[in-house]
Design a protein around this motif. Structure first.
Motif, PDB file in Angstrom:
ATOM      1  N   LEU A 316      11.136  -7.097  -0.828  1.00 20.73           N
ATOM      2  CA  LEU A 316      10.577  -7.696  -0.901  1.00 20.73           C
ATOM      3  C   LEU A 316      10.321  -8.990   0.151  1.00 20.73           C
ATOM      4  CD1 LEU A 316      10.840  -9.770  -4.464  1.00 20.73           C
ATOM      5  CD2 LEU A 316       9.094  -8.209  -3.620  1.00 20.73           C
ATOM      6  N   VAL A 317      12.167  -8.917   1.307  1.00 23.96           N
ATOM      7  CA  VAL A 317      11.693  -9.589   2.561  1.00 23.96           C
ATOM      8  C   VAL A 317      11.603  -8.507   3.926  1.00 23.96           C
ATOM      9  CG1 VAL A 317      13.322 -11.023   1.971  1.00 23.96           C
ATOM     10  CG2 VAL A 317      14.105  -9.132   2.521  1.00 23.96           C
ATOM     11  N   SER A 318      11.009  -7.351   3.144  1.00 24.97           N
ATOM     12  CA  SER A 318      11.272  -5.867   4.515  1.00 24.97           C
ATOM     13  C   SER A 318       9.206  -5.922   4.986  1.00 24.97           C
ATOM     14  CB  SER A 318      11.352  -4.327   4.059  1.00 24.97           C
ATOM     15  OG  SER A 318      10.390  -3.936   4.152  1.00 24.97           O
ATOM     16  N   LYS A 319       9.171  -6.128   6.060  1.00 28.40           N
ATOM     17  CA  LYS A 319       7.917  -6.279   6.653  1.00 28.40           C
ATOM     18  C   LYS A 319       7.232  -4.618   6.260  1.00 28.40           C
ATOM     19  CE  LYS A 319       6.726  -8.930  10.362  1.00 28.40           C
ATOM     20  NZ  LYS A 319       6.775  -9.604  10.997  1.00 28.40           N
ATOM     21  N   LYS A 320       7.979  -3.660   6.742  1.00 27.79           N
ATOM     22  CA  LYS A 320       7.634  -2.743   6.087  1.00 27.79           C
ATOM     23  C   LYS A 320       6.878  -2.376   4.879  1.00 27.79           C
ATOM     24  CE  LYS A 320       8.694   2.408   6.115  1.00 27.79           C
ATOM     25  NZ  LYS A 320      10.374   3.682   6.595  1.00 27.79           N
ATOM     26  N   GLY A 321       7.495  -2.796   3.607  1.00 30.35           N
ATOM     27  CA  GLY A 321       7.850  -2.942   2.054  1.00 30.35           C
ATOM     28  C   GLY A 321       6.229  -3.617   2.127  1.00 30.35           C
ATOM     29  N   ARG A 322       6.101  -4.667   2.996  1.00 31.67           N
ATOM     30  CA  ARG A 322       4.808  -5.513   2.748  1.00 31.67           C
ATOM     31  C   ARG A 322       3.574  -4.783   3.562  1.00 31.67           C
ATOM     32  NH1 ARG A 322       5.841 -11.130   5.220  1.00 31.67           N
ATOM     33  NH2 ARG A 322       8.328 -10.379   6.127  1.00 31.67           N
ATOM     34  N   ALA A 323       3.963  -3.370   4.335  1.00 27.54           N
ATOM     35  CA  ALA A 323       2.717  -2.737   5.027  1.00 27.54           C
ATOM     36  C   ALA A 323       2.591  -1.706   3.905  1.00 27.54           C
ATOM     37  CB  ALA A 323       3.130  -2.457   6.246  1.00 27.54           C
ATOM     38  N   LYS A 324       3.603  -1.932   3.352  1.00 27.25           N
ATOM     39  CA  LYS A 324       3.767   0.062   2.855  1.00 27.25           C
ATOM     40  C   LYS A 324       2.187  -0.585   1.121  1.00 27.25           C
ATOM     41  CE  LYS A 324       6.031   3.275   1.711  1.00 27.25           C
ATOM     42  NZ  LYS A 324       6.999   4.232   1.216  1.00 27.25           N
ATOM     43  N   THR A 325       3.262  -1.473   1.197  1.00 26.45           N
ATOM     44  CA  THR A 325       2.486  -2.364  -0.522  1.00 26.45           C
ATOM     45  C   THR A 325       0.878  -2.111   0.021  1.00 26.45           C
ATOM     46  OG1 THR A 325       4.351  -3.368  -1.050  1.00 26.45           O
ATOM     47  CG2 THR A 325       2.210  -3.879  -2.260  1.00 26.45           C
ATOM     48  N   ALA A 326       0.431  -2.685   1.278  1.00 25.87           N
ATOM     49  CA  ALA A 326      -0.815  -3.621   0.935  1.00 25.87           C
ATOM     50  C   ALA A 326      -1.763  -1.849   1.350  1.00 25.87           C
ATOM     51  CB  ALA A 326      -0.900  -4.577   2.651  1.00 25.87           C
ATOM     52  N   ILE A 327      -1.177  -1.826   2.210  1.00 22.51           N
ATOM     53  CA  ILE A 327      -1.619   0.347   2.466  1.00 22.51           C
ATOM     54  C   ILE A 327      -2.700   0.602   1.017  1.00 22.51           C
ATOM     55  CG2 ILE A 327      -1.705   1.815   3.692  1.00 22.51           C
ATOM     56  CD1 ILE A 327      -0.355   1.109   6.246  1.00 22.51           C
ATOM     57  N   GLY A 328      -1.477   0.816   0.476  1.00 22.69           N
ATOM     58  CA  GLY A 328      -0.904   1.888  -0.797  1.00 22.69           C
ATOM     59  C   GLY A 328      -1.739   1.281  -2.134  1.00 22.69           C
ATOM     60  N   ASN A 329      -2.009  -0.547  -1.921  1.00 19.78           N
ATOM     61  CA  ASN A 329      -2.861  -1.506  -2.579  1.00 19.78           C
ATOM     62  C   ASN A 329      -3.996  -0.924  -2.492  1.00 19.78           C
ATOM     63  OD1 ASN A 329      -0.934  -2.233  -4.682  1.00 19.78           O
ATOM     64  ND2 ASN A 329      -0.428  -4.095  -3.444  1.00 19.78           N
ATOM     65  N   ALA A 330      -4.519  -0.806  -0.816  1.00 13.31           N
ATOM     66  CA  ALA A 330      -5.701  -0.947  -0.251  1.00 13.31           C
ATOM     67  C   ALA A 330      -6.649   0.619  -1.249  1.00 13.31           C
ATOM     68  CB  ALA A 330      -6.281  -0.934   0.735  1.00 13.31           C
ATOM     69  N   GLN A 331      -5.848   1.418  -0.922  1.00 15.34           N
ATOM     70  CA  GLN A 331      -6.030   3.120  -1.342  1.00 15.34           C
ATOM     71  C   GLN A 331      -6.756   2.863  -2.639  1.00 15.34           C
ATOM     72  OE1 GLN A 331      -6.047   6.265   1.314  1.00 15.34           O
ATOM     73  NE2 GLN A 331      -7.110   5.795   0.036  1.00 15.34           N
ATOM     74  N   ARG A 332      -5.622   2.634  -3.227  1.00 10.31           N
ATOM     75  CA  ARG A 332      -5.837   2.458  -4.994  1.00 10.31           C
ATOM     76  C   ARG A 332      -7.319   1.838  -5.471  1.00 10.31           C
ATOM     77  NH1 ARG A 332      -1.327   1.330  -5.949  1.00 10.31           N
ATOM     78  NH2 ARG A 332      -1.364  -0.337  -5.887  1.00 10.31           N
ATOM     79  N   HIS A 333      -7.333   0.985  -4.598  1.00 10.37           N
ATOM     80  CA  HIS A 333      -8.670  -0.183  -4.921  1.00 10.37           C
ATOM     81  C   HIS A 333      -9.640   0.111  -4.175  1.00 10.37           C
ATOM     82  CE1 HIS A 333      -5.200  -3.802  -5.675  1.00 10.37           C
ATOM     83  NE2 HIS A 333      -5.856  -3.280  -6.236  1.00 10.37           N
ATOM     84  N   VAL A 334      -9.597   1.408  -3.031  1.00  6.17           N
ATOM     85  CA  VAL A 334     -10.625   1.197  -2.469  1.00  6.17           C
ATOM     86  C   VAL A 334     -11.189   2.533  -3.061  1.00  6.17           C
ATOM     87  CG1 VAL A 334     -10.153   2.678  -1.076  1.00  6.17           C
ATOM     88  CG2 VAL A 334     -12.758   1.695  -0.868  1.00  6.17           C
ATOM     89  N   ASP A 335     -10.744   3.789  -3.865  1.00 11.25           N
ATOM     90  CA  ASP A 335     -10.821   4.506  -4.655  1.00 11.25           C
ATOM     91  C   ASP A 335     -11.760   4.227  -6.294  1.00 11.25           C
ATOM     92  OD1 ASP A 335     -10.034   6.363  -2.475  1.00 11.25           O
ATOM     93  OD2 ASP A 335      -7.918   6.497  -3.754  1.00 11.25           O
ATOM     94  N   ALA A 336     -10.666   2.952  -6.652  1.00 11.58           N
ATOM     95  CA  ALA A 336     -11.191   1.941  -7.721  1.00 11.58           C
ATOM     96  C   ALA A 336     -12.991   1.758  -7.918  1.00 11.58           C
ATOM     97  CB  ALA A 336      -9.944   1.302  -8.473  1.00 11.58           C
ATOM     98  N   TYR A 337     -12.541   0.872  -6.713  1.00 14.27           N
ATOM     99  CA  TYR A 337     -13.744   0.565  -5.927  1.00 14.27           C
ATOM    100  C   TYR A 337     -15.268   1.979  -5.995  1.00 14.27           C
ATOM    101  CZ  TYR A 337     -17.390  -3.022  -5.150  1.00 14.27           C
ATOM    102  OH  TYR A 337     -19.204  -3.454  -4.630  1.00 14.27           O
ATOM    103  N   LEU A 338     -14.689   3.029  -5.004  1.00 13.93           N
ATOM    104  CA  LEU A 338     -16.236   3.868  -5.180  1.00 13.93           C
ATOM    105  C   LEU A 338     -16.452   4.743  -6.481  1.00 13.93           C
ATOM    106  CD1 LEU A 338     -14.447   4.408  -1.757  1.00 13.93           C
ATOM    107  CD2 LEU A 338     -17.292   3.527  -2.102  1.00 13.93           C
ATOM    108  N   ASP A 339     -15.503   4.548  -7.163  1.00 10.20           N
ATOM    109  CA  ASP A 339     -15.838   5.706  -8.716  1.00 10.20           C
ATOM    110  C   ASP A 339     -16.341   4.379  -9.655  1.00 10.20           C
ATOM    111  OD1 ASP A 339     -15.298   7.682 -11.237  1.00 10.20           O
ATOM    112  OD2 ASP A 339     -13.480   6.695 -11.018  1.00 10.20           O
TER     113      ASP A 339
END
Length: 407
Positions: A316-339
């Motif tokens: 939770l305190v890792s900046k890399k973890g926060r970045a990976k979370t945001a990027i992974g969620n963005a990828q999943r959310h944009v795919d969901a939105y376009l589907d």
């Protein structure tokens, strides 16, 4: 401690009753759970599991209660890791958001049935053959090594983890589109299976694989069949709600697999020490017991809790973890939105696009080093721009900005 038959009966009836309640009042009508709904019911199921554990502690004593809580926490942690694979399967099959609850509930029921079978098989083997402890211990240590190897190669890999999906696709022919949550549909006058059946086959197959890690792990903490069954069952109950509650945090737990590997390796060593203490294999110490120090239930519970706390906090305190979370969620959310088949709920699409905006802000706040991670994701920025244009045309009349334009 021998558990009376009537206690077994009441426990099984209670667990089945909770599953039926979940289906009738939450899953039967397809809908997307709100954060409040997922939070309340997740807390309720955890509360029921804790109350049951306190009952075990009161009536069964400290050792039995400690074994239950150690088993429950371990199984719950393994279940959270399993949610990664459930997410991959449902994304791969493009399961409509409204119908994901039913898939998850099926997965929970099938997992409970499969693991119950493994539990009684494991108990029978342990009662007959002491060498099974060596076997279970070796399985857990090898599993821990494979987890670490998988993390070194990039974590949860869809091609490796999802082979059951590929196998199912090969042997089961289905229609191209879902028909709600139905297992069959009619296409051009012909009755056909839908992809929903394929999803359930894939989930069921992976449930069996999960049990191969799960059951040896809990037998490493207790050999009481009642405790093994109840800890496993209560760890699965509420998993559906937990999925919708922490879906956005799954990728944030970047060190979870390391923690689980450490826990499984620890339990594996505990099992082997117990096997040496109970040894009757002729080629080890002449078939005599080996004088070793066994690990107590209290120490096991402390180690498991300690590893999980360190793992979660570090993630939770890792900046890399926060970045990976945001990027992974963005990828999943944009795919969901376009589907377009993802959901027909306008409010859900507004929620998804709102999440994209939040994820863009999160990435920008992390600084240049982590913003570069977004640019390294092939096609992500193009998809986000396409989603923005779609949103302007259908929802905001051109007033919505690109959530990641400044990244």
């Amino acid at each position: 401690m021998e558990v009376p038959t009537w206690v077994w009966t009441l426990t099984v009836v209670g667990i089945v009753g909770m599953l039926l309640f979940d289906f009738v009042f939450h899953v039967r009508k397809a809908h997307v759970p709100t954060l409040k709904e997922a939070s309340v019911w997740s807390a309720l199921y955890v509360g029921i599991a804790v109350l049951f554990g306190l009952g075990v502690l009161w009536f069964g004593g400290g050792t039995m209660g400690g074994e239950y809580f150690a088993g429950y926490i371990t199984e719950k942690a393994l279940s959270v890791d399993n949610l990664f694979v459930f997410l991959i399967i449902m994304t791969s099959f493009r399961v409509p958001r409204e119908d994901q609850q039913k898939v998850l509930l099926f997965g929970i029921v099938f997992a409970l049935i499969a693991r119950t079978g493994f539990i009684f098989l494991g108990a029978a083997l342990i009662n007959q053959f002491a060498w099974v402890f060596y076997f279970f211990g070796l399985i857990l240590i090898l599993t821990a090594g494979n987890m670490l190897k998988g993390e070194a190669q990039g974590g949860h890999d869809e091609d490796e983890q999802n082979f059951v999906v590929k196998l199912a696709r090969r042997f089961i022919r289905t229609s191209e589109e879902f028909d709600g949550d139905k297992l069959t549909t009619v296409v051009d006058g012909k009755k056909m299976l839908t992809p929903m059946l394929l999803v359930m086959v894939a989930i069921g197959g992976t449930d069996i694989l999960f049990a191969l890690d799960s059951i040896p792990a809990i037998f490493g903490l207790t050999q009481n069949t009642f405790i093994v069954f109840t800890a496993t069952a209560f760890s699965l109950l509420g998993l559906r709600q937990l999925f919708f509650l922490i879906e956005g945090l799954l990728e944030r737990l970047i060190y979870l697999s390391y923690g689980l590997a450490a826990i499984l390796a620890f339990i594996g060593v505990k099992l082997i020490l117990h096997a040496l203490h109970e040894n009757n294999l002729g080629f080890i110490n002449g078939g005599e017991h080996v004088d070793v120090t066994e690990i107590s239930t209290g120490v096991s519970l402390s180690v498991i809790l300690g590893i999980l706390v360190v793992t979660v906090v570090a993630s939770l305190v890792s900046k890399k973890g926060r970045a990976k979370t945001a990027i992974g969620n963005a990828q999943r959310h944009v795919d969901a939105y376009l589907d377009l088949d993802y959901t027909a709920d306008t409010a859900e699409r507004e929620r998804i696009f709102g999440k994209l905006i939040q994820e863009g802000e999160q990435i920008k706040a992390l600084g240049p080093k982590y913003r570069r991670m977004v640019r390294d994701e092939p096609g992500l920025m193009a998809k986000i721009e396409k989603a923005r244009q779609q949103h302007e045309e259908t929802v905001t009349d051109g007033r919505q900005r690109n959530p990641l334009t400044e990244v």
